[in-house]
Scaffold this active site. Structure first.
Site, PDB file in Angstrom:
ATOM      1  CG  MET A 152      -2.021  -1.064   1.098  1.00 31.21           C
ATOM      2  SD  MET A 152      -3.540  -0.691   1.979  1.00 31.21           S
ATOM      3  CE  MET A 152      -2.939  -0.482   3.651  1.00 31.21           C
ATOM      4  CG  HIS A 174       7.013  -2.136   2.202  1.00 34.23           C
ATOM      5  ND1 HIS A 174       6.847  -1.068   3.056  1.00 34.23           N
ATOM      6  CD2 HIS A 174       5.828  -2.779   2.159  1.00 34.23           C
ATOM      7  CE1 HIS A 174       5.610  -1.062   3.498  1.00 34.23           C
ATOM      8  NE2 HIS A 174       4.964  -2.085   2.980  1.00 34.23           N
ATOM      9  N   GLY A 206       5.031 -10.067   3.939  1.00 28.22           N
ATOM     10  CA  GLY A 206       5.767 -10.024   5.192  1.00 28.22           C
ATOM     11  C   GLY A 206       5.121 -10.865   6.277  1.00 28.22           C
ATOM     12  CD  GLN A 253      -1.729  -9.033   4.042  1.00 34.97           C
ATOM     13  OE1 GLN A 253      -2.483  -8.085   4.064  1.00 34.97           O
ATOM     14  NE2 GLN A 253      -0.436  -8.897   3.789  1.00 34.97           N
ATOM     15  CB  SER A 277       4.387  -0.560  10.819  1.00 34.48           C
ATOM     16  OG  SER A 277       3.069  -0.210  10.438  1.00 34.48           O
ATOM     17  NE  ARG A 303      -2.742   1.601   9.758  1.00 39.05           N
ATOM     18  CZ  ARG A 303      -3.063   0.650   8.892  1.00 39.05           C
ATOM     19  NH1 ARG A 303      -2.278  -0.403   8.779  1.00 39.05           N
ATOM     20  NH2 ARG A 303      -4.143   0.747   8.138  1.00 39.05           N
TER      21      ARG A 303
END
Length: 280
Positions: free
Chosen positions: A30, A37, A147, A153, A185, A187
Site C-alpha cells: 500500500m 518492504h 511479510g 494475512q 510499519s 503506520r
C-alpha cells in the site's frame, strides 16, 4: 524502472516479459515503503528476472472509522526505494482503475479470518483477498512476496491460493525491525516522539513471552497474563488483543503442544500496531 497506472499498460509489459521467458515476482504493497518492504523487493529480485511492485491503498480493506484518508502516500519516495531494491515496474492504479463502475465481486476466506485481526476488523480480509486476487490475475506472477509481520494475512493468502488453484508460489519474508526492536510499519509515522518510545512495549512483551516459553511454560492463559502485565506497564498502550493460536489453523490453543503463533495488537494513542512470533 517504469511506473504505470493502467491495467492495460501493465499487461502489455507482462505479456512481453512472458514471451521472453521471464519469471515474475510480485510484491503487493500500500506504499509508503520502509525497510520491510525493501526486503520483500530484494527477495523478489533475487528469485525472479522481473519484479513488479504494486502500490495501491486499497479502500475496500479499510473499515468505516479507519485511516484510509490519512494513510501516508508518497509515490516519488516509493519509486526511489523500488528502483534501488531491484524492481522493474511499479503498478500504481487509482481506485477507479481497480474497481470499475458497479463492481460487485468479492472473495471471502472462511475460518482463518475469524480470529485475530479478522475478529476486530470486519470485512478487512474480504478486501485484502479481493484486491490480491485481482493483482494475481492482472500480473500473473511466478511468485508473490508477503511479510510475516502480517501473519494472519499471509496464512489467509496461502489458503486462498490453494483453494482457488492459483499457480503462484507464496513467499513469506521475516519481520524487519528497527534497531530498538519495533517492527517496521508505515503506520509508525503516525507516532509522536512520546508514542514512539511507548511503542517499544510491544516487542518487550513478546520477548517476555518467548522467555517464558523457553523456560517451559506451555499454558496459554499464563502466557497471555505475562504479555498483558508487561503491556499494562505502559500507560499509553491499550490492548486490542493478545492471542495464542495454532500456527496453521489460527484457532486458539489452550496447551502449547504444537507450533503456535503468538500475536498481539495494541493502540498507542490512535495508532494500531501489531507484532507476533511463531514458536515451534
Amino acid at each position: 524502472m517504469k511506473v504505470v497506472n493502467s491495467i492495460k499498460e501493465l499487461r502489455s509489459h507482462i505479456n512481453t516479459w512472458k514471451r521472453r521467458g521471464h519469471e515474475i515476482g510480485l510484491v503487493p504493497t500500500m506504499g509508503y515503503l520502509h525497510e520491510g518492504h525493501k526486503s520483500l523487493i530484494n527477495a523478489a529480485s533475487d528469485d525472479n528476472s522481473k519484479v513488479v511492485v504494486s502500490i495501491f491503498v486499497n479502500p475496500i480493506q479499510f473499515g468505516a472509522n479507519e485511516d484510509l484518508d490519512s494513510y501516508p502516500r508518497d509515490i516519488e519516495r516509493d519509486s526511489k526505494i523500488c528502483e534501488a531494491a531491484g524492481a522493474d515496474l511499479i503498478f500504481n492504479p487509482s481506485p477507479e482503475e481497480m474497481y470499475g463502475e458497479n463492481f460487485s465481486t468479492y472473495i471471502d476466506v472462511e475460518g482463518l479470518t475469524e480470529e485475530l485481526c479478522g475478529a476486530k476488523r470486519p470485512g478487512h480480509f474480504r478486501g485484502v483477498c479481493t484486491v490480491v486476487s485481482k493483482l494475481f490475475n492482472i500480473v500473473n506472477p511466478t511468485r508473490a512476496y508477503f511479510g510475516e509481520k502480517d501473519a494472519q494475512q499471509l496464512a489467509v493468502i496461502k489458503r486462498m491460493v490453494a483453494d482457488l488453484n492459483f499457480d503462484i508460489e507464496i513467499i513469506g519474508c521475516p519481520i524487519v525491525r528497527e534497531e530498538d526492536g519495533l517492527a517496521k510499519s508505515s503506520r509508525n509515522t503516525y507516532l509522536s516522539e512520546e508514542e514512539r518510545k511507548a511503542s517499544l512495549v510491544l516487542n518487550r512483551s513478546l520477548l517476555k513471552a518467548k522467555s517464558a516459553l523457553k523456560e517451559g511454560i506451555k499454558d496459554s492463559d499464563k502466557l497471555v497474563q505475562i504479555i498483558s502485565q508487561e503491556l499494562n506497564k505502559e500507560p499509553l498502550a491499550k490492548i486490542d488483543y493478545i492471542e495464542i493460536v495454532d500456527s496453521t489453523s489460527l484457532k486458539p490453543v489452550k496447551n502449547i503442544d504444537r507450533p503456535v503463533l503468538v500475536a498481539i495488537a495494541i493502540y498507542i494513542g490512535k495508532t494500531r500496531l501489531i507484532d507476533n512470533f511463531i514458536f515451534q
